[in-house]
Design a protein around this motif. Structure first.
Motif, mmCIF file in Angstrom:
data_model
loop_
_atom_site.group_PDB
_atom_site.id
_atom_site.type_symbol
_atom_site.label_atom_id
_atom_site.label_comp_id
_atom_site.label_asym_id
_atom_site.label_seq_id
_atom_site.Cartn_x
_atom_site.Cartn_y
_atom_site.Cartn_z
ATOM 1 N N LEU A 4 -11.420 15.890 49.384
ATOM 2 C CA LEU A 4 -12.960 16.562 49.056
ATOM 3 C C LEU A 4 -13.807 15.551 47.862
ATOM 4 C CD1 LEU A 4 -15.107 18.572 50.086
ATOM 5 C CD2 LEU A 4 -13.928 19.865 47.603
ATOM 6 N N ILE A 6 -16.824 15.763 46.296
ATOM 7 C CA ILE A 6 -18.123 16.126 44.961
ATOM 8 C C ILE A 6 -18.825 15.353 44.914
ATOM 9 C CG2 ILE A 6 -19.319 18.009 44.304
ATOM 10 C CD1 ILE A 6 -16.407 19.846 45.116
ATOM 11 N N LEU A 23 -15.934 22.285 37.431
ATOM 12 C CA LEU A 23 -16.069 22.664 39.380
ATOM 13 C C LEU A 23 -14.793 21.843 39.351
ATOM 14 C CD1 LEU A 23 -17.735 23.944 41.352
ATOM 15 C CD2 LEU A 23 -18.471 21.824 41.843
ATOM 16 N N VAL A 134 -14.566 14.752 41.531
ATOM 17 C CA VAL A 134 -16.168 16.112 41.868
ATOM 18 C C VAL A 134 -16.524 14.189 40.675
ATOM 19 C CG1 VAL A 134 -17.397 17.371 40.825
ATOM 20 C CG2 VAL A 134 -15.939 17.945 41.325
ATOM 21 N N VAL A 150 -19.873 17.342 49.470
ATOM 22 C CA VAL A 150 -20.658 18.250 48.988
ATOM 23 C C VAL A 150 -21.435 16.858 48.563
ATOM 24 C CG1 VAL A 150 -21.193 20.051 47.976
ATOM 25 C CG2 VAL A 150 -19.074 19.834 49.365
ATOM 26 N N HIS A 223 -20.477 26.840 43.283
ATOM 27 C CA HIS A 223 -18.900 27.157 44.133
ATOM 28 C C HIS A 223 -19.480 27.383 45.769
ATOM 29 C CE1 HIS A 223 -15.352 26.412 41.868
ATOM 30 N NE2 HIS A 223 -15.454 26.838 40.785
ATOM 31 N N VAL A 226 -20.579 24.690 47.546
ATOM 32 C CA VAL A 226 -18.799 23.800 48.062
ATOM 33 C C VAL A 226 -18.434 24.781 49.966
ATOM 34 C CG1 VAL A 226 -16.614 23.022 47.072
ATOM 35 C CG2 VAL A 226 -18.246 22.652 45.964
ATOM 36 N N GLN A 227 -18.337 26.212 49.046
ATOM 37 C CA GLN A 227 -17.838 26.625 49.956
ATOM 38 C C GLN A 227 -18.945 26.990 51.867
ATOM 39 O OE1 GLN A 227 -14.427 27.670 50.620
ATOM 40 N NE2 GLN A 227 -15.302 27.531 47.906
#
Ligand code: DC
Length: 231
Positions: A4, A6, A23, A134, A150, A223, A226-227
């Motif tokens: 992932l 971000i 995060l 991140v 994200v 959060h 992100v979800q």
């Protein structure tokens, strides 16, 4: 990419470092503070006696800087050669000088490539075991990683940002501390705005305004974003 990615951008005092770090820790991801790379580049030039006004010399010095980013959100660190500069790059001397380096376009190209390389490593392995990263800064959502899963622009009103920085640096946010912080925060953002757009979200980037949110509320909001994206 398997992990992932971000990307979080925002101006000084928007809280992006704290939010990004939390995060990353919560999600088991690596954490990359790209501002720390610009600060390390500034430290390196000063250490090497390179005049910051000499753009070519600065670019040349940064291209050969032996930089190592430790991207553990629990204890991020920055090393240049054998020197741990994690604390040194937070000095007022560096904070005052860093825009001269961050507005040097050949330097930006060098650091952008380094940043993309680090993101790629973490998305496929690295210290996160391929869980991802991140990455935060000024141009991550737009230039460094526009294809991140994200993308968040973290904003806050000028007053909120000045007050946060004043509390961080001076321990209080009375008028004196606000005035002392204003130059650093506002002038730097003005200078940095000439080479990166971080006050308005680009297409596909979600704006998170933390002016009226506590730290915990901002983290929860991040959060949720992100979800939502993952869902
Ligand atoms: O976020 P910070 O204060 O540590 O950033 C240090 C400097 O680097 C600041 O002048 C903005 C600049 N910067 C940048 O131009 N691009 C980035 N991706 C990150 C930081």
């Amino acid at each position: 990419m398997t992990g992932l990615v971000i990307a979080i951008d925002g101006p000084s005092g928007s809280g992006k470092s704290t939010i990004s770090r939390r995060l990353a820790a919560d999600l088991g991801l690596a954490y990359l503070d790209t501002g720390a790379m610009y600060r390390a580049a500034t430290w390196w030039c000063l250490d090497q006696g390179v005049p910051l006004a000499d753009a070519d010399a600065v670019a040349e010095a940064v291209a050969t800087m032996p930089l190592e980013m430790v991207m553990d959100p629990a204890s991020p660190a920055v090393r240049v050669g054998h020197t741990d500069v994690t604390a040194a790059i937070r000095s007022t001397e560096i904070a005052t000088a860093v825009s001269a380096v961050a507005t040097n376009l050949p330097v930006r190209a060098v650091l952008r490539d380094l940043q993309r390389g680090l993101i790629d490593v973490e998305a496929n392995g690295g210290s996160s075991g391929g869980r991802g990263i991140v990455a935060e800064g000024r141009d991550i959502t737009t230039v460094v990683a526009p294809d991140a899963h994200v993308r968040i622009l973290l904003t806050a009103s000028e007053h909120a940002r000045l007050a946060r920085r004043a509390r961080e640096v001076h321990g209080v946010d009375d008028p004196g501390a606000l005035a002392a912080t204003a130059d650093q925060v506002l002038r730097r953002d003005r200078d940095d705005s000439t080479v990166a757009t971080f006050h308005v979200a680009a297409d596909g980037v979600v704006t998170l305004d933390s002016s009226h949110l506590s730290l915990e509320e901002t983290i929860q909001a991040a959060h949720r974003l992100v979800q939502e994206v993952l869902a």
